[in-house]
Design a protein around this motif. Sequence first.
Motif, PDB file in Angstrom:
ATOM      1  N   ASP A   1      22.759 -70.316 -44.000  1.00 56.87           N
ATOM      2  CA  ASP A   1      22.895 -69.569 -45.248  1.00 56.87           C
ATOM      3  C   ASP A   1      23.896 -70.273 -46.163  1.00 56.87           C
ATOM      4  O   ASP A   1      25.070 -70.398 -45.816  1.00 56.87           O
ATOM      5  CB  ASP A   1      23.368 -68.156 -44.912  1.00 56.87           C
ATOM      6  CG  ASP A   1      23.528 -67.275 -46.137  1.00 56.87           C
ATOM      7  OD1 ASP A   1      23.003 -67.638 -47.204  1.00 56.87           O
ATOM      8  OD2 ASP A   1      24.188 -66.227 -46.013  1.00 56.87           O
TER       9      ASP A   1
ATOM     10  N   LEU B   1      25.358 -69.278 -48.849  1.00 58.47           N
ATOM     11  CA  LEU B   1      26.431 -68.390 -49.265  1.00 58.47           C
ATOM     12  C   LEU B   1      27.496 -68.294 -48.166  1.00 58.47           C
ATOM     13  O   LEU B   1      28.693 -68.379 -48.439  1.00 58.47           O
ATOM     14  CB  LEU B   1      25.889 -67.004 -49.606  1.00 58.47           C
ATOM     15  CG  LEU B   1      26.919 -65.970 -50.061  1.00 58.47           C
ATOM     16  CD1 LEU B   1      27.674 -66.463 -51.287  1.00 58.47           C
ATOM     17  CD2 LEU B   1      26.271 -64.636 -50.339  1.00 58.47           C
TER      18      LEU B   1
ATOM     19  N   GLU C   1      31.441 -69.457 -48.429  1.00 59.92           N
ATOM     20  CA  GLU C   1      32.536 -68.550 -48.123  1.00 59.92           C
ATOM     21  C   GLU C   1      33.450 -69.133 -47.049  1.00 59.92           C
ATOM     22  O   GLU C   1      34.669 -69.000 -47.117  1.00 59.92           O
ATOM     23  CB  GLU C   1      32.002 -67.191 -47.687  1.00 59.92           C
ATOM     24  CG  GLU C   1      31.449 -66.377 -48.847  1.00 59.92           C
ATOM     25  CD  GLU C   1      30.852 -65.054 -48.404  1.00 59.92           C
ATOM     26  OE1 GLU C   1      30.657 -64.839 -47.193  1.00 59.92           O
ATOM     27  OE2 GLU C   1      30.594 -64.224 -49.287  1.00 59.92           O
TER      28      GLU C   1
END
Length: 94
Positions: free
Chosen positions: A11, A13, A17
Amino acid sequence: MMATRTRRPGDPLAAAEAVFKRKPAPAVQAQAPVRSAARETVTLRLERDVLDHFQADGPGWQERINAALREAAGLGGAGDTGKRPEELDASNDD
């Protein structure tokens, strides 16, 4: 048929992060305050005759006021400079 392969596994994202997450700062033990030579700009209202007295000897009047205040407060006179108020001049400015 061949299986298509993606260039971005996982992922995106979550990956972003993870990059921007920071570890918490280590705990800092309390230490005795260190006296700093840093100066702070303040506004101070002085009576004209007091200001005239310190400005009469020319440049360095702010340092002379600071030294007089330190002495009056019992903080050691001229502070970090090691000079008496009459020895201070504009060459002592930070």
